[in-house]
Design a protein around this motif. Sequence first.
Motif, PDB file in Angstrom:
ATOM      1  N   GLU A   1       0.834  -1.189   0.000  1.00 57.42           N
ATOM      2  CA  GLU A   1       0.000   0.000   0.000  1.00 57.42           C
ATOM      3  C   GLU A   1       0.877   1.250   0.000  1.00 57.42           C
ATOM      4  N   VAL A   2       0.325   2.326  -0.540  1.00 57.74           N
ATOM      5  CA  VAL A   2       0.963   3.636  -0.508  1.00 57.74           C
ATOM      6  C   VAL A   2      -0.053   4.588   0.115  1.00 57.74           C
ATOM      7  N   ALA A   3       0.386   5.365   1.114  1.00 53.04           N
ATOM      8  CA  ALA A   3      -0.535   6.244   1.839  1.00 53.04           C
ATOM      9  C   ALA A   3      -0.019   7.673   1.899  1.00 53.04           C
ATOM     10  N   PHE A   4      -0.973   8.604   1.853  1.00 54.83           N
ATOM     11  CA  PHE A   4      -0.676  10.028   2.033  1.00 54.83           C
ATOM     12  C   PHE A   4      -1.887  10.656   2.690  1.00 54.83           C
ATOM     13  N   ALA A   5      -1.639  11.606   3.588  1.00 55.18           N
ATOM     14  CA  ALA A   5      -2.756  12.247   4.281  1.00 55.18           C
ATOM     15  C   ALA A   5      -2.551  13.743   4.395  1.00 55.18           C
ATOM     16  N   LEU A   6      -3.635  14.446   4.210  1.00 62.29           N
ATOM     17  CA  LEU A   6      -3.721  15.870   4.476  1.00 62.29           C
ATOM     18  C   LEU A   6      -4.624  16.025   5.700  1.00 62.29           C
ATOM     19  N   PRO A   7      -4.705  17.199   6.291  1.00 62.23           N
ATOM     20  CA  PRO A   7      -5.589  17.357   7.447  1.00 62.23           C
ATOM     21  C   PRO A   7      -7.046  17.007   7.139  1.00 62.23           C
TER      22      PRO A   7
ATOM     23  N   THR B   1      10.931  -1.236  -4.830  1.00 60.46           N
ATOM     24  CA  THR B   1      11.369  -0.346  -3.756  1.00 60.46           C
ATOM     25  C   THR B   1      10.205   0.555  -3.334  1.00 60.46           C
ATOM     26  N   ALA B   2      10.369   1.217  -2.206  1.00 63.66           N
ATOM     27  CA  ALA B   2       9.351   2.141  -1.708  1.00 63.66           C
ATOM     28  C   ALA B   2       9.093   3.244  -2.743  1.00 63.66           C
ATOM     29  N   TYR B   3      10.175   3.779  -3.291  1.00 63.45           N
ATOM     30  CA  TYR B   3      10.061   4.838  -4.300  1.00 63.45           C
ATOM     31  C   TYR B   3       9.265   4.353  -5.515  1.00 63.45           C
ATOM     32  N   GLU B   4       9.599   3.167  -6.002  1.00 67.18           N
ATOM     33  CA  GLU B   4       8.906   2.615  -7.175  1.00 67.18           C
ATOM     34  C   GLU B   4       7.425   2.412  -6.887  1.00 67.18           C
ATOM     35  N   ALA B   5       7.092   1.967  -5.692  1.00 70.22           N
ATOM     36  CA  ALA B   5       5.692   1.757  -5.327  1.00 70.22           C
ATOM     37  C   ALA B   5       4.930   3.080  -5.346  1.00 70.22           C
ATOM     38  N   VAL B   6       5.560   4.136  -4.839  1.00 74.56           N
ATOM     39  CA  VAL B   6       4.915   5.455  -4.857  1.00 74.56           C
ATOM     40  C   VAL B   6       4.641   5.886  -6.293  1.00 74.56           C
ATOM     41  N   ILE B   7       5.622   5.730  -7.158  1.00 72.34           N
ATOM     42  CA  ILE B   7       5.455   6.113  -8.569  1.00 72.34           C
ATOM     43  C   ILE B   7       4.361   5.268  -9.224  1.00 72.34           C
ATOM     44  N   LYS B   8       4.409   3.944  -9.038  1.00 75.20           N
ATOM     45  CA  LYS B   8       3.445   3.046  -9.672  1.00 75.20           C
ATOM     46  C   LYS B   8       2.025   3.240  -9.146  1.00 75.20           C
ATOM     47  N   SER B   9       1.903   3.720  -7.916  1.00 74.40           N
ATOM     48  CA  SER B   9       0.573   3.876  -7.322  1.00 74.40           C
ATOM     49  C   SER B   9      -0.244   4.980  -7.987  1.00 74.40           C
ATOM     50  N   GLY B  10       0.431   5.945  -8.611  1.00 75.25           N
ATOM     51  CA  GLY B  10      -0.265   7.072  -9.221  1.00 75.25           C
ATOM     52  C   GLY B  10      -0.749   8.105  -8.203  1.00 75.25           C
ATOM     53  N   ILE B  11      -0.285   8.002  -6.967  1.00 79.91           N
ATOM     54  CA  ILE B  11      -0.743   8.915  -5.922  1.00 79.91           C
ATOM     55  C   ILE B  11      -0.356  10.362  -6.211  1.00 79.91           C
ATOM     56  N   THR B  12       0.709  10.560  -6.987  1.00 80.17           N
ATOM     57  CA  THR B  12       1.114  11.929  -7.330  1.00 80.17           C
ATOM     58  C   THR B  12       0.126  12.584  -8.302  1.00 80.17           C
ATOM     59  N   ASP B  13      -0.695  11.780  -8.981  1.00 80.61           N
ATOM     60  CA  ASP B  13      -1.751  12.345  -9.836  1.00 80.61           C
ATOM     61  C   ASP B  13      -2.895  12.877  -8.969  1.00 80.61           C
TER      62      ASP B  13
ATOM     63  N   PRO C   1      -0.816  16.353  -6.355  1.00 75.53           N
ATOM     64  CA  PRO C   1       0.338  16.849  -7.116  1.00 75.53           C
ATOM     65  C   PRO C   1       1.417  17.501  -6.254  1.00 75.53           C
ATOM     66  N   GLU C   2       1.087  17.828  -4.990  1.00 75.22           N
ATOM     67  CA  GLU C   2       2.088  18.437  -4.107  1.00 75.22           C
ATOM     68  C   GLU C   2       3.136  17.439  -3.625  1.00 75.22           C
ATOM     69  N   ILE C   3       2.904  16.153  -3.842  1.00 75.13           N
ATOM     70  CA  ILE C   3       3.878  15.132  -3.454  1.00 75.13           C
ATOM     71  C   ILE C   3       5.081  15.203  -4.393  1.00 75.13           C
ATOM     72  N   ASP C   4       6.259  15.211  -3.795  1.00 79.16           N
ATOM     73  CA  ASP C   4       7.510  15.184  -4.562  1.00 79.16           C
ATOM     74  C   ASP C   4       8.264  13.905  -4.149  1.00 79.16           C
ATOM     75  N   PRO C   5       8.067  12.812  -4.880  1.00 81.18           N
ATOM     76  CA  PRO C   5       8.665  11.539  -4.464  1.00 81.18           C
ATOM     77  C   PRO C   5      10.191  11.548  -4.424  1.00 81.18           C
TER      78      PRO C   5
END
Length: 98
Positions: free
Chosen positions: A4-10, A25-37, A40-44
């Motif tokens: 899983e890849v997780a991100f939270a805002l307030p 790798t953790a980095y690859e999972a973040v990229i593959k997850s599409g969470i930056t779409d 967009p404020e995420i900078d992996p």
Amino acid sequence: MIVEVAFALPTEQKIISLNVPDDCTAYEAVIKSGITDIFPEIDPDNDPMGIFAKAIKNPKETVLKEGQRVEIYRPLIADPKEARAKRAAKMKAQKEAG
């Protein structure tokens, strides 16, 4: 394997489950997850990351295991000690006034 890849805002959080290769790798999972779409404020390349609340030093070299969750951390807006002191002072003032 499933990770899983997780991100939270307030006001919003997102956990994305995805199937990745065993050497991912953790980095690859973040990229593959599409969470930056979605956020967009995420900078992996620069944002700190962790696995189950434990910071990892190099996400590009940290190989994941089945079931792990990569968390992307935001910078703190306020110093936690300072925020706690302000809350305590506010509570004290309310007690004295009431």
